[in-house]
Scaffold this motif. Structure first.
Motif, PDB file in Angstrom:
ATOM      1  N   GLY A 115      13.436 -20.758 -15.111  1.00  0.00           N
ATOM      2  CA  GLY A 115      13.737 -19.796 -14.045  1.00  0.00           C
ATOM      3  C   GLY A 115      14.896 -18.864 -14.344  1.00  0.00           C
ATOM      4  O   GLY A 115      15.227 -17.992 -13.536  1.00  0.00           O
ATOM      5  N   GLY A 116      15.545 -19.037 -15.493  1.00  0.00           N
ATOM      6  CA  GLY A 116      16.687 -18.187 -15.835  1.00  0.00           C
ATOM      7  C   GLY A 116      17.942 -18.513 -15.044  1.00  0.00           C
ATOM      8  O   GLY A 116      18.753 -17.631 -14.758  1.00  0.00           O
ATOM      9  N   GLU A 117      18.128 -19.789 -14.725  1.00  0.00           N
ATOM     10  CA  GLU A 117      19.328 -20.200 -13.977  1.00  0.00           C
ATOM     11  C   GLU A 117      20.555 -20.305 -14.883  1.00  0.00           C
ATOM     12  O   GLU A 117      21.680 -20.270 -14.408  1.00  0.00           O
ATOM     13  N   TYR A 118      20.320 -20.459 -16.183  1.00  0.00           N
ATOM     14  CA  TYR A 118      21.422 -20.663 -17.121  1.00  0.00           C
ATOM     15  C   TYR A 118      21.697 -19.426 -17.974  1.00  0.00           C
ATOM     16  O   TYR A 118      22.831 -18.953 -18.038  1.00  0.00           O
ATOM     17  N   CYS A 119      20.664 -18.946 -18.669  1.00  0.00           N
ATOM     18  CA  CYS A 119      20.879 -17.921 -19.702  1.00  0.00           C
ATOM     19  C   CYS A 119      20.071 -16.653 -19.419  1.00  0.00           C
ATOM     20  O   CYS A 119      19.087 -16.685 -18.679  1.00  0.00           O
ATOM     21  N   LEU A 120      20.484 -15.576 -20.056  1.00  0.00           N
ATOM     22  CA  LEU A 120      19.843 -14.271 -19.892  1.00  0.00           C
ATOM     23  C   LEU A 120      19.154 -13.868 -21.195  1.00  0.00           C
ATOM     24  O   LEU A 120      19.801 -13.863 -22.246  1.00  0.00           O
ATOM     25  N   PRO A 121      17.850 -13.528 -21.180  1.00  0.00           N
ATOM     26  CA  PRO A 121      17.209 -13.046 -22.406  1.00  0.00           C
ATOM     27  C   PRO A 121      17.983 -11.860 -22.989  1.00  0.00           C
ATOM     28  O   PRO A 121      18.339 -10.924 -22.260  1.00  0.00           O
ATOM     29  N   TYR A 122      18.256 -11.928 -24.291  1.00  0.00           N
ATOM     30  CA  TYR A 122      19.099 -10.915 -24.950  1.00  0.00           C
ATOM     31  C   TYR A 122      18.265  -9.960 -25.808  1.00  0.00           C
ATOM     32  O   TYR A 122      18.178  -8.769 -25.532  1.00  0.00           O
ATOM     33  N   ALA A 123      17.666 -10.483 -26.871  1.00  0.00           N
ATOM     34  CA  ALA A 123      16.916  -9.631 -27.799  1.00  0.00           C
ATOM     35  C   ALA A 123      15.836 -10.463 -28.468  1.00  0.00           C
ATOM     36  O   ALA A 123      15.929 -11.686 -28.535  1.00  0.00           O
ATOM     37  N   TRP A 124      14.822  -9.778 -28.949  1.00  0.00           N
ATOM     38  CA  TRP A 124      13.752 -10.487 -29.639  1.00  0.00           C
ATOM     39  C   TRP A 124      13.165  -9.570 -30.709  1.00  0.00           C
ATOM     40  O   TRP A 124      13.408  -8.361 -30.711  1.00  0.00           O
ATOM     41  N   GLY A 125      12.397 -10.168 -31.594  1.00  0.00           N
ATOM     42  CA  GLY A 125      11.751  -9.358 -32.614  1.00  0.00           C
ATOM     43  C   GLY A 125      10.929 -10.223 -33.544  1.00  0.00           C
ATOM     44  O   GLY A 125      10.915 -11.452 -33.440  1.00  0.00           O
ATOM     45  N   SER A 126      10.239  -9.575 -34.436  1.00  0.00           N
ATOM     46  CA  SER A 126       9.420 -10.282 -35.423  1.00  0.00           C
ATOM     47  C   SER A 126      10.235 -10.524 -36.687  1.00  0.00           C
ATOM     48  O   SER A 126      11.288  -9.917 -36.899  1.00  0.00           O
ATOM     49  N   VAL A 127       9.720 -11.427 -37.516  1.00  0.00           N
ATOM     50  CA  VAL A 127      10.286 -11.659 -38.843  1.00  0.00           C
ATOM     51  C   VAL A 127       9.163 -11.340 -39.828  1.00  0.00           C
ATOM     52  O   VAL A 127       8.119 -11.987 -39.817  1.00  0.00           O
ATOM     53  N   GLY A 128       9.363 -10.290 -40.630  1.00  0.00           N
ATOM     54  CA  GLY A 128       8.301  -9.824 -41.498  1.00  0.00           C
ATOM     55  C   GLY A 128       8.781  -9.495 -42.893  1.00  0.00           C
ATOM     56  O   GLY A 128       9.670 -10.169 -43.435  1.00  0.00           O
ATOM     57  N   ILE A 129       8.217  -8.441 -43.455  1.00  0.00           N
ATOM     58  CA  ILE A 129       8.525  -8.047 -44.831  1.00  0.00           C
ATOM     59  C   ILE A 129       9.111  -6.635 -44.828  1.00  0.00           C
ATOM     60  O   ILE A 129       8.471  -5.684 -44.374  1.00  0.00           O
ATOM     61  N   PHE A 130      10.327  -6.524 -45.333  1.00  0.00           N
ATOM     62  CA  PHE A 130      11.001  -5.238 -45.526  1.00  0.00           C
ATOM     63  C   PHE A 130      10.808  -4.892 -46.995  1.00  0.00           C
ATOM     64  O   PHE A 130      11.101  -5.703 -47.867  1.00  0.00           O
ATOM     65  N   TYR A 131      10.265  -3.704 -47.296  1.00  0.00           N
ATOM     66  CA  TYR A 131       9.890  -3.445 -48.681  1.00  0.00           C
ATOM     67  C   TYR A 131      10.258  -2.028 -49.128  1.00  0.00           C
ATOM     68  O   TYR A 131      10.459  -1.119 -48.318  1.00  0.00           O
ATOM     69  N   ASN A 132      10.335  -1.895 -50.438  1.00  0.00           N
ATOM     70  CA  ASN A 132      10.639  -0.610 -51.059  1.00  0.00           C
ATOM     71  C   ASN A 132       9.345  -0.099 -51.696  1.00  0.00           C
ATOM     72  O   ASN A 132       8.907  -0.602 -52.730  1.00  0.00           O
ATOM     73  N   ARG A 133       8.719   0.867 -51.025  1.00  0.00           N
ATOM     74  CA  ARG A 133       7.408   1.338 -51.519  1.00  0.00           C
ATOM     75  C   ARG A 133       7.538   2.106 -52.828  1.00  0.00           C
ATOM     76  O   ARG A 133       6.585   2.196 -53.599  1.00  0.00           O
ATOM     77  N   LYS A 134       8.731   2.613 -53.110  1.00  0.00           N
ATOM     78  CA  LYS A 134       8.962   3.315 -54.382  1.00  0.00           C
ATOM     79  C   LYS A 134       8.858   2.311 -55.537  1.00  0.00           C
ATOM     80  O   LYS A 134       8.279   2.600 -56.582  1.00  0.00           O
ATOM     81  N   VAL A 135       9.398   1.109 -55.323  1.00  0.00           N
ATOM     82  CA  VAL A 135       9.352   0.061 -56.348  1.00  0.00           C
ATOM     83  C   VAL A 135       7.955  -0.553 -56.426  1.00  0.00           C
ATOM     84  O   VAL A 135       7.405  -0.755 -57.511  1.00  0.00           O
TER      85      VAL A 135
END
Length: 341
Positions: A115-135
């Motif tokens: 119910g959100g009595e304790y904490c407040l949602p802060y941030a979220w996101g995915s964990v993926g692949i960060f890449y260098n397309r030049k390489v």
């Protein structure tokens, strides 16, 4: 004597006032826009002291080890559940605050706090692949595509120095759930990661500068890497793997041992304001549970399918849960991965 007593009383009062005008924030490294803290200080005249950690485990060990003075922490959802079991969190009743109406209820993910009595949602996101397309010479669609490409071209990539995130990649690639504690499934996941190791330059959280510089072709990364992509869209990319991925969510919690509880609750209230959240998202490039804040973010962020994925992509994302005592066998498998030659 009376003069001395008065002086002592004045000192005690001054110390009390100084304590009341502070807030000690303990957060992941670089996981909040400094402008947000500055704005809070300006509005409330409360001085913010920021300390940082690099993992949930590091933060918990510090708190359990007797570290005092911290008011606010930012645990991932599964760590919030662990901390709740350990009775480390203060009930804030943030859900009764007017600004809480801005929160999308689907982000109240902690089993210990539905119910959100304790904490407040802060941030979220995915964990993926960060890449260098030049390489790489191309865009990649997921882990299998990346591995085939680096093998063919003799390139390297990095994995996060994170037990659960890395084993999750192995589990996903074998069609298993990321919270599996099945010994055979965990061993299979470990075998998959060990097979990657000849192409892994490092297990690290510092993949972003390495990818940007072209020292590695790609890195296992949090969606916050989109800030770099926006800075160089020609050469850099971020993808949520087509095979599926993990998602993270951190919440803002007040510690039961917090010396400045009132100030901590003021910060939670402050962080329900859409314009404050949007200011943070603009610099952090991650998702938010604050619905009106999404409309206030820059167009690039608002329209980014990586930061705000469509429903079909969201369906491929999984979030970590507290595994309880079974975490020990995950830890043993991780040791095998790290020590394998």
């Amino acid at each position: 004597m009376r003069g001395t007593a008065l002086s002592l009383a004045a000192l005690v009062a001054t110390a009390g006032m100084a304590g009341a005008a502070e807030l000690n924030v303990y957060n992941w490294g670089e996981y909040i826009n400094p402008e947000v803290l500055k704005k809070f200080e300006e509005e409330t005249k409360i001085k913010v002291n920021l300390s940082t950690y690099s993992s949930n485990e590091e933060m918990l060990a510090k708190i359990q080890g007797g570290a005092t003075g911290y008011d606010i922490v930012f645990p991932s959802v599964h760590m919030q559940d662990i901390m709740a079991k350990l009775d480390l969190l203060e009930k804030t009743d943030i859900n009764k605050y007017e600004g809480f109406k801005n929160i999308d209820p689907s982000f109240l993910r902690a089993k210990s706090d539905p119910g959100g009595e304790y904490c407040l949602p802060y941030a979220w996101g995915s964990v993926g692949i960060f890449y260098n397309r030049k390489v790489l010479g191309k865009d990649v669609t997921g882990w299998k595509d990346l591995i085939e490409t680096v093998k063919a071209k003799g390139l390297k990539f990095t994995l996060l120095d994170d037990m659960r995130e890395v084993l999750a990649v192995g589990l996903i690639l074998n069609g298993h759930k990321i919270n599996s504690t099945d010994p055979a499934e965990l061993q299979q996941a470990a075998d998959t990661i060990i097979a990657m190791k000849p192409h892994v330059a490092a297990f690290t959280y510092d993949e972003r500068p390495m990818v940007q510089a072209g020292d590695v072709a790609a890195g296992h990364a949090f969606v916050g890497a989109m800030i770099d992509v926006f800075g160089n869209e020609k050469d850099l990319g971020y993808v949520i793997p087509e095979e599926g991925a993990t998602m993270y969510q951190e919440d803002i919690c007040v510690l039961k041992s917090a010396p400045n509880k009132e100030n901590a609750i003021k910060f939670l209230q402050f962080y329900t304001r859409p314009e404050i959240v949007a200011l943070n998202v603009a610099q952090q490039t991650n998702g938010t549970a604050n619905v009106p804040a999404r409309q206030l973010t820059p167009e690039k962020i608002k329209n980014s399918k990586e930061i705000n994925p469509p429903a079909e992509t969201m369906g491929r994302l999984q979030i970590f849960e507290d595994l309880g005592p079974a975490l020990r066998q995950v830890d043993r498998v991780w040791t095998r991965v790290k020590t394998a030659q």
